[in-house]
Design a protein around this motif. Structure first.
Motif, short mmCIF file in Angstrom:
data_model
loop_
_atom_site.label_atom_id
_atom_site.label_comp_id
_atom_site.label_asym_id
_atom_site.label_seq_id
_atom_site.Cartn_x
_atom_site.Cartn_y
_atom_site.Cartn_z
N THR A 1 0.81 -1.23 0.00
CA THR A 1 0.00 0.00 0.00
C THR A 1 0.84 1.27 0.00
N THR A 2 2.16 1.13 -0.01
CA THR A 2 3.00 2.33 -0.01
C THR A 2 3.63 2.49 -1.39
N LEU A 3 3.48 3.64 -1.96
CA LEU A 3 3.97 3.92 -3.30
C LEU A 3 5.47 4.22 -3.25
N ASN A 4 6.25 3.43 -3.98
CA ASN A 4 7.69 3.66 -4.11
C ASN A 4 8.41 3.69 -2.76
N ARG A 5 8.01 2.78 -1.87
CA ARG A 5 8.61 2.77 -0.53
C ARG A 5 8.36 1.43 0.15
N GLN A 6 9.38 0.96 0.87
CA GLN A 6 9.23 -0.14 1.80
C GLN A 6 10.06 0.23 3.02
N GLY A 7 9.38 0.54 4.12
CA GLY A 7 10.09 0.96 5.34
C GLY A 7 10.91 2.21 5.06
N ALA A 8 12.20 2.13 5.40
CA ALA A 8 13.09 3.28 5.21
C ALA A 8 13.63 3.38 3.79
N ASP A 9 13.38 2.36 2.98
CA ASP A 9 13.84 2.36 1.59
C ASP A 9 12.84 3.12 0.73
N VAL A 10 13.28 4.24 0.13
CA VAL A 10 12.38 5.10 -0.63
C VAL A 10 12.94 5.30 -2.04
N GLY A 11 12.04 5.23 -3.03
CA GLY A 11 12.42 5.45 -4.42
C GLY A 11 11.67 4.48 -5.31
N THR A 12 11.60 4.80 -6.59
CA THR A 12 10.87 3.94 -7.53
C THR A 12 11.47 2.54 -7.61
N GLN A 13 12.76 2.41 -7.31
CA GLN A 13 13.40 1.10 -7.35
C GLN A 13 12.87 0.17 -6.25
N TYR A 14 12.17 0.71 -5.26
CA TYR A 14 11.62 -0.07 -4.16
C TYR A 14 10.11 -0.26 -4.27
N ARG A 15 9.56 0.00 -5.45
CA ARG A 15 8.11 -0.09 -5.63
C ARG A 15 7.62 -1.54 -5.50
N SER A 16 6.36 -1.65 -5.16
CA SER A 16 5.70 -2.95 -5.11
C SER A 16 5.24 -3.27 -6.52
N ALA A 17 5.73 -4.40 -7.07
CA ALA A 17 5.42 -4.71 -8.46
C ALA A 17 5.40 -6.21 -8.71
N ILE A 18 4.49 -6.59 -9.57
CA ILE A 18 4.40 -7.96 -10.08
C ILE A 18 4.67 -7.86 -11.58
N PHE A 19 5.71 -8.55 -12.03
CA PHE A 19 6.05 -8.56 -13.44
C PHE A 19 5.65 -9.93 -13.98
N TYR A 20 4.53 -9.96 -14.68
CA TYR A 20 3.99 -11.24 -15.14
C TYR A 20 4.67 -11.70 -16.42
N HIS A 21 4.70 -13.05 -16.57
CA HIS A 21 5.37 -13.68 -17.71
C HIS A 21 4.40 -14.15 -18.78
N ASN A 22 3.11 -14.18 -18.47
CA ASN A 22 2.09 -14.59 -19.44
C ASN A 22 0.73 -14.08 -18.98
N ASP A 23 -0.27 -14.20 -19.84
CA ASP A 23 -1.60 -13.68 -19.51
C ASP A 23 -2.22 -14.37 -18.30
N ALA A 24 -1.95 -15.66 -18.13
CA ALA A 24 -2.49 -16.37 -16.97
C ALA A 24 -1.96 -15.77 -15.67
N GLN A 25 -0.66 -15.46 -15.63
CA GLN A 25 -0.09 -14.83 -14.44
C GLN A 25 -0.70 -13.46 -14.19
N LYS A 26 -0.95 -12.71 -15.25
CA LYS A 26 -1.57 -11.39 -15.09
C LYS A 26 -2.95 -11.54 -14.45
N GLN A 27 -3.74 -12.47 -14.95
CA GLN A 27 -5.09 -12.67 -14.42
C GLN A 27 -5.05 -13.13 -12.96
N ILE A 28 -4.13 -14.04 -12.65
CA ILE A 28 -4.01 -14.52 -11.26
C ILE A 28 -3.60 -13.36 -10.35
N ALA A 29 -2.67 -12.52 -10.80
CA ALA A 29 -2.23 -11.37 -10.01
C ALA A 29 -3.39 -10.43 -9.72
#
Length: 178
Positions: A85-113
């Protein structure tokens, strides 16, 4: 038994924490820390990713046996072991490199996500901001980032951040551990 290896790629803040947890799950064959989701050409370095200028996220790429653990189970564990629920942050780590992200490999993974996120939304006070994006190129992180926690357990960040997170993870998911 038919070995059905699949890939999953998640960004949940610092890859050292995420890698340490997923390495312990039954059915996970391999976990590689790396970078994806950026727009800079070539293979980025840790320093470049940390600058926030490349657009890459710190991620782990997980090779798993779907006969032993499902993509949905991996996603549920991922979503409940970091703050989605935090945009571009996890704890004290701040920046777009720390964003919460799911990178899917196929359409089935996208739907499950999408289904997993929808199902977990009511468990969080704030809206989930985890991005769901098709993976394009995955870059392995430098060698010293691989298996970082196991190789550096006495390091300050490992003691202060990763060890408590691992203890909580082990308690929540004891039945899924190797």
């Amino acid at each position: 038994m038919d070995n059905k290896l699949q890939l999953a790629t998640f960004g949940g803040g610092c890859f050292w924490c995420t890698e340490a947890m997923f390495r312990e799950l039954n059915g996970v064959e391999k976990v590689v820390s790396g970078y994806t989701g950026g727009n800079a050409p070539g293979k980025p370095t840790y320093k470049e990713v940390c600058s926030g200028l490349t657009g890459h996220a710190e991620v782990v790429q997980i090779t798993f046996d779907e006969n032993l653990i499902s993509y949905e189970e991996l996603l549920t564990i991922f979503m409940t072991t970091h703050d989605p629920t935090t945009l571009n942050r996890q704890g004290a780590d701040v920046g777009t490199q720390y964003r919460s992200a799911i990178f899917y490999h196929n359409d089935a993974q996208k739907q499950i996500a999408e289904t997993v996120i929808e199902g977990l939304a009511s468990y969080f006070e704030d809206p989930i901001v985890t991005e769901i994006t098709q993976i394009e190129v995955f870059h392995d992180a430098e060698d010293y980032h691989q298996d970082y926690y196991r190789n550096n357990t006495e390091q300050g960040y490992c003691n202060a951040v990763i060890s408590p997170k691992l203890a909580k993870f082990r308690k929540l998911y004891a039945e899924k551990l190797k």
